[in-house]
Design a protein around this motif. Sequence first.
Motif, PDB file in Angstrom:
ATOM      1  N   THR A  84       0.846  -1.188   0.000  1.00 48.26           N
ATOM      2  CA  THR A  84       0.000   0.000   0.000  1.00 48.26           C
ATOM      3  C   THR A  84       0.884   1.242   0.000  1.00 48.26           C
ATOM      4  O   THR A  84       1.846   1.332   0.764  1.00 48.26           O
ATOM      5  CB  THR A  84      -0.935   0.008   1.227  1.00 48.26           C
ATOM      6  OG1 THR A  84      -1.791  -1.128   1.144  1.00 48.26           O
ATOM      7  CG2 THR A  84      -1.782   1.284   1.277  1.00 48.26           C
TER       8      THR A  84
ATOM      9  N   ASP B 140       1.712   7.403   0.344  1.00 49.93           N
ATOM     10  CA  ASP B 140       1.332   8.718  -0.169  1.00 49.93           C
ATOM     11  C   ASP B 140      -0.058   8.633  -0.796  1.00 49.93           C
ATOM     12  O   ASP B 140      -0.241   8.017  -1.839  1.00 49.93           O
ATOM     13  CB  ASP B 140       2.369   9.166  -1.211  1.00 49.93           C
ATOM     14  CG  ASP B 140       2.037  10.499  -1.842  1.00 49.93           C
ATOM     15  OD1 ASP B 140       1.048  11.132  -1.431  1.00 49.93           O
ATOM     16  OD2 ASP B 140       2.769  10.897  -2.761  1.00 49.93           O
ATOM     17  N   ASP B 141      -1.042   9.260  -0.173  1.00 48.33           N
ATOM     18  CA  ASP B 141      -2.408   9.214  -0.676  1.00 48.33           C
ATOM     19  C   ASP B 141      -2.592   9.969  -1.984  1.00 48.33           C
ATOM     20  O   ASP B 141      -3.604   9.792  -2.670  1.00 48.33           O
ATOM     21  CB  ASP B 141      -3.384   9.791   0.358  1.00 48.33           C
ATOM     22  CG  ASP B 141      -3.528   8.897   1.573  1.00 48.33           C
ATOM     23  OD1 ASP B 141      -3.209   7.691   1.464  1.00 48.33           O
ATOM     24  OD2 ASP B 141      -3.956   9.389   2.626  1.00 48.33           O
ATOM     25  N   ASP B 142      -1.642  10.814  -2.332  1.00 50.08           N
ATOM     26  CA  ASP B 142      -1.763  11.622  -3.548  1.00 50.08           C
ATOM     27  C   ASP B 142      -1.134  10.967  -4.771  1.00 50.08           C
ATOM     28  O   ASP B 142      -1.171  11.540  -5.864  1.00 50.08           O
ATOM     29  CB  ASP B 142      -1.118  13.000  -3.329  1.00 50.08           C
ATOM     30  CG  ASP B 142      -1.833  13.785  -2.236  1.00 50.08           C
ATOM     31  OD1 ASP B 142      -3.071  13.676  -2.152  1.00 50.08           O
ATOM     32  OD2 ASP B 142      -1.147  14.491  -1.471  1.00 50.08           O
TER      33      ASP B 142
END
Length: 197
Positions: free
Chosen positions: A74, A77-79
């Motif tokens: 996973t 970094d959500d971006d």
Amino acid sequence: MQRPDLFDHLVVIATNARHSAWGIAFNEAQRLAIEADPTYAAGQHGGGDDGLRAARAVALLSYRSYSAYAETQTDPDDDRLNSHRASTYQRYQGEKLVARFDAYSYVALSRAMDTHHLGRGRGGVPAALRRIGARTLVLGITSDVLFPLNEQRELANHIPGAMYAELDSRYGHDGFLLETAAITHFLELFYAPSFAH
């Protein structure tokens, strides 16, 4: 199975008595990826390498589990919009396999795996397993989607006196490679004098 009394002890981990339709389907998906590579048909060294990379990506999904990928692949970094950790992992594993394996051998090996059937010519799987004379440990892995626990139970139910255990692992089928401490624990139990016949 031709010499069921050859061994005194038998330890089987994450396997089955007959390759399942699920396992054969995974193998066929891998072969389709290899055969889709136009260089495979040439029958020359390096032929099918791109297809082999894709085949490895398919295979990995059967070797690991959802939770293993969630924990290790996973993105922090959500971006992130591309070059995801899971994507680069799949590509890396494909490169590793191509560096040490051949597409033609891979296809031949997968076809051989598809034919695995202990009961063929022996009166069926239960009859074949009942012939095993070795003291046996059957060890299944809870998250294994390639060789699920019901296949391990089938082995243990038909091999006379078999000891059955389940290894709780998040790694799927690859737990047989990665869970060395847990496997050692089960082996120690199996070989402990109190468990001997």
